[in-house]
Design a protein around this motif. Structure first.
Motif, mmCIF file in Angstrom:
data_model
loop_
_atom_site.group_PDB
_atom_site.id
_atom_site.type_symbol
_atom_site.label_atom_id
_atom_site.label_comp_id
_atom_site.label_asym_id
_atom_site.label_seq_id
_atom_site.Cartn_x
_atom_site.Cartn_y
_atom_site.Cartn_z
ATOM 1 N N ARG A 236 51.425 7.399 19.726
ATOM 2 C CA ARG A 236 50.173 8.124 19.860
ATOM 3 C C ARG A 236 50.072 9.267 18.849
ATOM 4 O O ARG A 236 48.963 9.684 18.486
ATOM 5 C CB ARG A 236 50.059 8.664 21.286
ATOM 6 C CG ARG A 236 48.699 9.221 21.644
ATOM 7 C CD ARG A 236 48.484 9.212 23.134
ATOM 8 N NE ARG A 236 49.504 9.963 23.849
ATOM 9 C CZ ARG A 236 49.733 9.824 25.148
ATOM 10 N NH1 ARG A 236 49.032 8.953 25.862
ATOM 11 N NH2 ARG A 236 50.650 10.549 25.749
ATOM 12 N N SER A 237 51.193 9.749 18.373
ATOM 13 C CA SER A 237 51.194 10.861 17.428
ATOM 14 C C SER A 237 51.040 10.396 15.976
ATOM 15 O O SER A 237 50.915 11.228 15.083
ATOM 16 C CB SER A 237 52.499 11.650 17.561
ATOM 17 O OG SER A 237 53.595 10.916 17.035
ATOM 18 N N MET A 238 51.037 9.093 15.760
ATOM 19 C CA MET A 238 50.935 8.552 14.403
ATOM 20 C C MET A 238 49.480 8.214 14.093
ATOM 21 O O MET A 238 48.914 7.297 14.684
ATOM 22 C CB MET A 238 51.802 7.294 14.268
ATOM 23 C CG MET A 238 53.279 7.546 14.430
ATOM 24 S SD MET A 238 54.256 6.007 14.405
ATOM 25 C CE MET A 238 55.921 6.650 14.500
ATOM 26 N N ALA A 248 54.398 13.713 12.827
ATOM 27 C CA ALA A 248 54.281 12.811 13.973
ATOM 28 C C ALA A 248 55.288 13.189 15.062
ATOM 29 O O ALA A 248 54.966 13.214 16.255
ATOM 30 C CB ALA A 248 54.488 11.370 13.525
ATOM 31 N N ILE A 249 56.521 13.484 14.656
ATOM 32 C CA ILE A 249 57.541 13.886 15.629
ATOM 33 C C ILE A 249 57.141 15.192 16.304
ATOM 34 O O ILE A 249 57.273 15.345 17.521
ATOM 35 C CB ILE A 249 58.912 14.019 14.935
ATOM 36 C CG1 ILE A 249 59.441 12.631 14.543
ATOM 37 C CG2 ILE A 249 59.913 14.739 15.835
ATOM 38 C CD1 ILE A 249 60.723 12.664 13.749
ATOM 39 N N GLY A 250 56.618 16.135 15.530
ATOM 40 C CA GLY A 250 56.202 17.411 16.101
ATOM 41 C C GLY A 250 55.104 17.261 17.139
ATOM 42 O O GLY A 250 55.141 17.896 18.199
ATOM 43 N N GLY A 258 61.782 19.070 26.657
ATOM 44 C CA GLY A 258 63.208 18.800 26.751
ATOM 45 C C GLY A 258 63.719 17.652 25.912
ATOM 46 O O GLY A 258 64.929 17.434 25.833
ATOM 47 N N VAL A 259 62.835 16.906 25.268
ATOM 48 C CA VAL A 259 63.266 15.742 24.489
ATOM 49 C C VAL A 259 63.659 16.189 23.079
ATOM 50 O O VAL A 259 62.986 17.013 22.451
ATOM 51 C CB VAL A 259 62.155 14.676 24.433
ATOM 52 C CG1 VAL A 259 62.558 13.518 23.532
ATOM 53 C CG2 VAL A 259 61.849 14.173 25.836
ATOM 54 N N SER A 260 64.728 15.628 22.569
ATOM 55 C CA SER A 260 65.258 16.011 21.262
ATOM 56 C C SER A 260 64.446 15.407 20.127
ATOM 57 O O SER A 260 64.049 14.235 20.177
ATOM 58 C CB SER A 260 66.717 15.546 21.162
ATOM 59 O OG SER A 260 67.155 15.509 19.826
ATOM 60 N N ASP A 261 64.222 16.199 19.083
ATOM 61 C CA ASP A 261 63.567 15.672 17.890
ATOM 62 C C ASP A 261 64.425 14.586 17.244
ATOM 63 O O ASP A 261 63.898 13.624 16.669
ATOM 64 C CB ASP A 261 63.286 16.789 16.887
ATOM 65 C CG ASP A 261 64.549 17.503 16.440
ATOM 66 O OD1 ASP A 261 65.274 18.038 17.304
ATOM 67 O OD2 ASP A 261 64.819 17.540 15.224
ATOM 68 N N ARG A 262 65.748 14.713 17.368
ATOM 69 C CA ARG A 262 66.630 13.693 16.790
ATOM 70 C C ARG A 262 66.445 12.342 17.474
ATOM 71 O O ARG A 262 66.484 11.294 16.833
ATOM 72 C CB ARG A 262 68.089 14.131 16.909
ATOM 73 C CG ARG A 262 68.457 15.317 16.058
ATOM 74 C CD ARG A 262 68.324 15.033 14.587
ATOM 75 N NE ARG A 262 69.193 13.939 14.141
ATOM 76 C CZ ARG A 262 69.167 13.440 12.903
ATOM 77 N NH1 ARG A 262 68.319 13.903 12.010
ATOM 78 N NH2 ARG A 262 69.987 12.461 12.572
ATOM 79 N N LEU A 263 66.229 12.370 18.791
ATOM 80 C CA LEU A 263 65.992 11.126 19.512
ATOM 81 C C LEU A 263 64.723 10.452 18.994
ATOM 82 O O LEU A 263 64.707 9.239 18.743
ATOM 83 C CB LEU A 263 65.876 11.405 21.011
ATOM 84 C CG LEU A 263 65.374 10.253 21.879
ATOM 85 C CD1 LEU A 263 66.254 9.023 21.742
ATOM 86 C CD2 LEU A 263 65.298 10.684 23.339
#
Length: 309
Positions: A236-238, A248-250, A258-263
């Motif tokens: 949805r962020s893309m 997109a990750i941001g 709580g979810v990691s950006d690395r994940l």
């Protein structure tokens, strides 16, 4: 007493806050960023940044040497690599091997200190963001690790949000909580009851036995979930057209406390391998999130238009 944090960022904030005293005058900063500002705006920002200010937080009764990070990322990956978690951490931080080794060494030392505290019946206090799956899993793990200890286990529930004047701030995890808010949080320290301690240890055993790819905070509970559980937010962020992966990750992180950006980065890499998104430009230097991508669906649309022509 060990002051336990389940992330390096929260541990750093707590160490800093422990050195401050309420009402203490702080010198203004010597460097700042004002990206996109005009010359006049930058000058005003510089003047404001250099003004001394008073530390607004409550004084913490602890030493920075008491603060110990334990970055186990227990919401990510199968749990068959406990207690070291080398496999999970190397997967998460594969682009930064030196940082990964530092975390592993720090974890080993923290686990040693926790084992000594259990043996000596010394108290432990855990700083927990209640909506962060990694923190909650960490608390469950801690209850199992310290089972049978003859000392109390304290918990500091960190704030999920804060209202300041006409602004509202939502914290994604403990690392987002400003250092000046940690003293007030400490005043709300709770002693974990024996029944809660037993229940959390039991919940941890259940999570460990299933050892799912991910654990998520859903409707007030930690649940085992599939590895693509957060993909909906990333998709949805893309936007249509080309986009920077970092942006997109941001955007996705704003939906996922709580979810990691690395994940999410790893999930984006999996989408690329499956052909769901296509790389347009590679990442720059040592910034793996800086690559440019586009959705494959756009290519299909273009191919269909060509066919009609």
């Amino acid at each position: 007493m060990i002051e336990l944090c389940f992330s390096e960022s929260l541990a750093g904030s707590l160490k800093f806050a422990s050195l401050m005293r309420k009402g203490e005058t702080l010198a203004g900063c010597t460097a700042f960023a004002a990206l996109g500002a005009t010359h006049r705006e930058r000058a005003q920002a510089r003047r404001e940044a250099r003004k001394p200010r008073v530390w607004p937080g409550e004084t913490l009764d602890l030493s920075p040497t008491d603060v110990r990070p334990l970055t186990l990322a227990l919401d990510f990956g199968p749990l068959d690599d406990l207690p070291e978690r080398r496999g999970a951490l190397e997967t998460l931080f594969g682009d930064f091997p030196e940082a990964c080794e530092t975390i592993l060494r720090t974890n080993a030392e923290t686990l040693r200190l926790l084992a000594e505290a259990k043996k000596a019946a010394a108290p432990v206090r855990a700083w927990i963001s209640p909506h962060d799956p990694g923190d909650v899993c960490g608390l469950y793990f801690l209850c199992d690790f310290l089972a049978g200890a003859g000392a109390p286990l304290y918990v500091v529930p960190l704030p999920a949000c804060e209202a300041r004047e006409d602004s509202f701030f939502e914290y994604r995890g403990g690392g987002d909580v400003p250092p000046e808010a940690l003293g007030a949080a400490a005043q709300k320290t709770e002693t974990l009851s024996p029944s809660a301690w037993t229940a959390y240890a039991f919940l941890w055993r259940a999570l460990w036995e299933e050892s799912a790819p991910l654990r998520a905070y859903v409707n007030g509970r930690i649940l085992n979930v599939p590895e693509d559980f957060y993909d909906f937010a990333l998709r949805r962020s893309m936007p249509e057209g080309e986009f920077l992966l970092a942006q997109a990750i941001g955007r996705a992180l704003n939906e996922l406390p709580g979810v990691s950006d690395r994940l999410l980065f790893l999930r984006a890499q999996e989408m690329r391998r499956r052909g769901e998104i296509i790389a347009v430009a590679p990442p720059k230097d040592d910034h793996p999130y800086s690559g440019t991508f586009r959705k494959k669906a756009q290519e299909k649309s273009g191919a269909a238009s060509h066919a009609r022509l």
